[in-house]
Design an enzyme around this catalytic site. Structure first.
Site: not given
Ligand SMILES: CCCCCC/C=C/CC(=O)SCCNC(=O)CCNC(=O)[C@H](O)C(C)(C)COP(=O)(O)OP(=O)(O)OC[C@H]1O[C@@H](n2cnc3c(N)ncnc32)[C@H](O)[C@@H]1OP(=O)(O)O
Length: 291
Positions: A110, A155, A179-180
């Site tokens: 997400l 997600g 990993n939430e």
């Molecule tokens: C409204 C109800 C809510 C209920 C919620 C319940 C459920 C939640 C489920 C979810 O999905 S919560 C989201 C969880 N996601 C994560 O934990 C992923 C976090 N990201 C990562 O681990 C890494 O970014 C990656 C995907 C493994 C990629 O790694 P990489 O080294 O290739 O890139 P980064 O340098 O880390 O990231 C690049 C760029 O992307 C931005 N970003 C990463 N993940 C997200 C995200 N989930 N949402 C928005 N943006 C994201 C990161 O901040 C970087 O941005 P920048 O501007 O270049 O710094």
């Protein structure tokens, strides 16, 4: 499980109504729809996804192309739902492969920026769109294969688990899992149920309690993914695998559906009972604190 949902969507109007309350087709339909032209091979592109449909094989490939990490924003989810609706309506499309155009990442889950500091209305619409994506993939009449060519946390992992089969790139730098917990979020019960249906109760309990992200090898071991291949071969293996799945007559899928539908109903009843118990327990704790 996915087949169970398929059957229930086809055969149980009451349940369909119940599920559709979770869904929000309205908002998806209101947005522009990427065109799928009826010809031997077609390609449609929205801002965030590209769909290539090969009519001769009946297989479509959905490329997620929302840089940098295919995070599931409201806009992205809406585009995915519109494309799925169009493919679902085209009866010549029998199989769908989902993959990423971004290097190293299948989907980051997400979109955190779309959840933080937004109005309650936006959050409600966003959350409905997440549910709609889940319903559309899990309830799809098409055979769906996730070609997981990069990391797929939270997600992103859920999205892959809604597919019938998962092929992941064999690169130890990639990870997949719900990993939430590590983010201080409780994974919703339907995330949990989807994982239980994929890897079983014990593995899900461990995964959720500890917020585990698995390497491809670990994911294969617990059954979170079905196959590992070299990075360059994820998509070709997915399309080859699709051919095998599509060789099975659809009617057999439907018969398995009946078994899984029974399981799904049992799960739903258990979940409702568990919610009631939680409310009663919470009320008891509240009352005991008053004394
Ligand atoms: C409204 C109800 C809510 C209920 C919620 C319940 C459920 C939640 C489920 C979810 O999905 S919560 C989201 C969880 N996601 C994560 O934990 C992923 C976090 N990201 C990562 O681990 C890494 O970014 C990656 C995907 C493994 C990629 O790694 P990489 O080294 O290739 O890139 P980064 O340098 O880390 O990231 C690049 C760029 O992307 C931005 N970003 C990463 N993940 C997200 C995200 N989930 N949402 C928005 N943006 C994201 C990161 O901040 C970087 O941005 P920048 O501007 O270049 O710094």
């Amino acid at each position: 499980m996915k087949m169970a949902l398929r059957a229930c969507l086809r055969t149980k109007p009451g349940l369909t109504a119940l599920l559709s309350q979770l869904s929000c087709s309205g908002h998806a339909a209101a947005r522009r729809a990427p065109a799928l032209v009826a010809q031997r091979s077609s390609s449609s592109t929205s801002q965030k996804i590209k769909v290539d449909f090969d009519q001769s094989s009946g297989v479509a490939v959905m490329h997620m192309q929302s840089p940098p990490v295919n995070s599931l924003s409201l806009e992205f989810l809406t585009d995915v739902c519109i494309a799925l609706e169009k493919l679902e309506m085209d009866k010549s499309c029998r199989g769908l492969v989902v993959t990423s155009s971004q290097p190293k990442v299948f989907s980051a889950g997400l979109d955190i920026l779309d959840m933080y500091g937004k109005s309650p209305e936006h959050c409600a619409e966003f959350w409905k769109a997440v549910q709609e994506m889940w319903l559309k993939f899990y309830g799809s009449n098409m055979i769906t294969i996730a070609a997981v060519n990069g990391s797929s946390p939270a997600g992103g992992c859920l999205l892959s688990m809604t597919c019938d089969y998962r092929i992941m790139a064999d690169n130890p730098r990639y990870s997949i899992g719900l990993n939430e917990t590590k983010l201080g979020i409780v994974a919703p019960f339907w995330f949990k149920d989807t994982m239980v249906n994929t890897v079983g109760h014990r593995a899900t309990e461990m995964a959720l309690q500890l917020g585990l992200l698995y390497s491809p090898a670990e994911a294969l071991k617990i059954g979170l993914v079905d196959q590992l291949v070299h990075e360059d071969q994820v998509l070709t293996t997915a399309t080859e695998t699709m051919t095998k799945w599509l060789a099975i007559p659809g009617i057999l899928n439907i018969s398995y559906t009946c078994h899984f539908f029974h399981l799904w109903c049992c799960n739903l009843v258990c979940t409702i009972c568990s919610c009631v118990c939680q409310v009663i327990a919470a009320k008891k704790i509240h009352l005991s604190q008053d004394f």
